[in-house]
Design a protein around this motif. Structure first.
Motif, short mmCIF file in Angstrom:
data_model
loop_
_atom_site.label_atom_id
_atom_site.label_comp_id
_atom_site.label_asym_id
_atom_site.label_seq_id
_atom_site.Cartn_x
_atom_site.Cartn_y
_atom_site.Cartn_z
N ASP A 139 7.45 10.89 -6.05
CA ASP A 139 7.44 10.06 -4.84
C ASP A 139 6.48 8.90 -5.01
OD1 ASP A 139 9.33 11.51 -3.51
OD2 ASP A 139 7.95 12.49 -2.11
N TYR A 140 5.32 9.20 -5.58
CA TYR A 140 4.29 8.18 -5.78
C TYR A 140 4.81 7.09 -6.73
CZ TYR A 140 -0.46 6.37 -6.22
OH TYR A 140 -1.57 5.58 -6.18
N ALA A 141 5.47 7.53 -7.80
CA ALA A 141 6.03 6.59 -8.77
C ALA A 141 7.08 5.69 -8.12
CB ALA A 141 6.63 7.34 -9.95
N LYS A 142 7.87 6.27 -7.24
CA LYS A 142 8.94 5.51 -6.58
C LYS A 142 8.36 4.38 -5.73
CE LYS A 142 10.80 7.31 -2.99
NZ LYS A 142 11.52 8.24 -2.10
N ASN A 143 7.18 4.61 -5.16
CA ASN A 143 6.59 3.64 -4.25
C ASN A 143 5.56 2.72 -4.90
OD1 ASN A 143 7.82 4.20 -1.60
ND2 ASN A 143 6.99 6.23 -1.94
N ASP A 145 4.98 4.97 -16.27
CA ASP A 145 3.55 4.72 -16.20
C ASP A 145 3.16 4.46 -14.75
OD1 ASP A 145 0.96 3.89 -16.46
OD2 ASP A 145 1.37 2.19 -17.77
N LEU A 146 2.22 5.26 -14.21
CA LEU A 146 1.75 5.07 -12.85
C LEU A 146 0.50 4.21 -12.88
CD1 LEU A 146 2.17 8.71 -11.46
CD2 LEU A 146 3.84 6.88 -11.64
N PRO A 147 0.58 2.96 -12.45
CA PRO A 147 -0.56 2.06 -12.58
C PRO A 147 -1.67 2.33 -11.58
CG PRO A 147 1.24 0.97 -11.45
CD PRO A 147 1.76 2.31 -11.88
N GLY A 192 0.81 -1.21 0.00
CA GLY A 192 0.00 0.00 0.00
C GLY A 192 0.85 1.26 0.00
N LEU A 193 0.21 2.38 0.28
CA LEU A 193 0.87 3.69 0.28
C LEU A 193 0.29 4.54 1.41
CD1 LEU A 193 0.83 4.58 -3.53
CD2 LEU A 193 2.87 4.15 -2.17
N ALA A 194 1.12 5.41 1.96
CA ALA A 194 0.67 6.31 3.02
C ALA A 194 1.33 7.67 2.84
CB ALA A 194 1.02 5.75 4.39
N ALA A 236 0.69 9.00 -17.06
CA ALA A 236 2.08 8.61 -17.29
C ALA A 236 2.96 9.84 -17.20
CB ALA A 236 2.23 7.94 -18.65
N ILE A 237 4.11 9.67 -16.59
CA ILE A 237 5.13 10.73 -16.63
C ILE A 237 5.86 10.54 -17.95
CG2 ILE A 237 7.15 11.72 -15.53
CD1 ILE A 237 6.15 10.54 -12.88
N ALA A 238 5.57 11.41 -18.88
CA ALA A 238 6.11 11.25 -20.24
C ALA A 238 7.58 11.64 -20.33
CB ALA A 238 5.29 12.08 -21.23
N ASN A 239 8.02 12.54 -19.44
CA ASN A 239 9.42 12.96 -19.46
C ASN A 239 9.89 13.07 -18.01
OD1 ASN A 239 11.90 14.50 -19.65
ND2 ASN A 239 11.29 15.00 -21.75
N VAL A 240 10.48 11.97 -17.53
CA VAL A 240 10.91 11.90 -16.13
C VAL A 240 11.98 12.95 -15.84
CG1 VAL A 240 11.96 10.42 -14.37
CG2 VAL A 240 10.35 9.44 -16.02
#
Length: 243
Positions: free
Chosen positions: A168-172, A183-185, A58-60, A226-230
């Motif tokens: 941060d969200y993508a990292k977790n 791509d953030l699922p 999960g995420l917090a 999606a983050i098209a350009n990180v």
């Protein structure tokens, strides 16, 4: 009760870095699990739960209690300090100083945590001094990140804050990355991003539209993005003009 699968998960935790497998197995026997629904408090600022939590899935979000009211800041969430995912230890600073938790920790999605009482954790650390070292390292890193986040938020720069939240969200999250696209699922609404960033929905919408028009974000089906350009999003987060 623990099982071999739990022990295998625990071996990869920074908290247990360099700890012998036999001691990790002993640690697993001390753990219980607790599930938190979306928007449920895992920890409350100022309280002393006398527990150490470790995020299993999960995420917090970690956020300060409400500061000065503002039309721009979401009423449901104070200043966001971090977005945490699996493997994160929660409550370690209160464990070290006994002064109560310094921030709220709130589940973003359904989140499962292991937990251990502070007394049992202290006893385990005394038997395994390496864990004390790991706890100190984790606490120092968290304090550094907290200071960096407060500095960022003091600018009230929506684009920088939202860029930081998304990264941060993508990292977790479990993400799929290909040719610089991330791509953030996990589906997030603009209201949820606002809760995480501390901005109202309108500001989030305007900011994400601007980032999409500049081909830094790309909307996907099912409310995903999606983050098209990180690289460019990281530059924005760091306050540097994207090139």
């Amino acid at each position: 009760m623990h099982d071999a699968f739990d022990v295998a998960e625990l071996e990869s935790l920074p908290l247990l870095s360099d700890v012998p497998a036999t001691q990790i197995s002993d640690f697993a026997r001390l753990l219980a699990t607790q599930t938190f629904d979306s928007d449920a408090f895992i920890l409350r600022a100022g309280s002393d739960s006398k527990k150490i939590f470790i995020v299993r899935s999960g995420l917090a979000r970690v956020c300060l209690p409400h500061d000065a009211p503002s039309r721009e800041v979401s009423p449901q969430c104070g200043t966001l300090l971090a977005v945490e995912g699996p493997g994160t230890v929660l409550g370690e600073i209160n464990f070290l100083n006994g002064q109560g938790h310094s921030a709220h920790v709130v589940a973003i999605v359904k989140t499962v945590c292991w937990w251990i009482s502070s007394a049992q954790f202290a006893e385990f650390c005394d038997k395994n001094p390496l864990v004390w070292k790991n706890v100190a390292r984790i606490a120092a890193t968290r304090l550094q990140r907290k200071n960096e986040r407060v500095s960022l938020l003091s600018s009230r720069d929506a684009e920088r804050v939202i860029a930081s939240v998304l990264l941060d969200y993508a990292k977790n999250c479990e993400t799929a990355q290909l040719h610089g696209t991330l791509d953030l699922p996990c589906a997030l609404t603009q209201d949820e991003i606002g809760l995480m960033a501390g901005f109202c929905r309108r500001t989030v919408s305007e900011t994400m539209t601007s980032l999409s028009m500049r081909h830094i974000l790309r909307p996907l089906r099912g409310r995903r993005v999606a983050i098209a350009n990180v690289r460019k999003l990281k530059l924005i987060r760091d306050g540097k003009p994207p090139r």
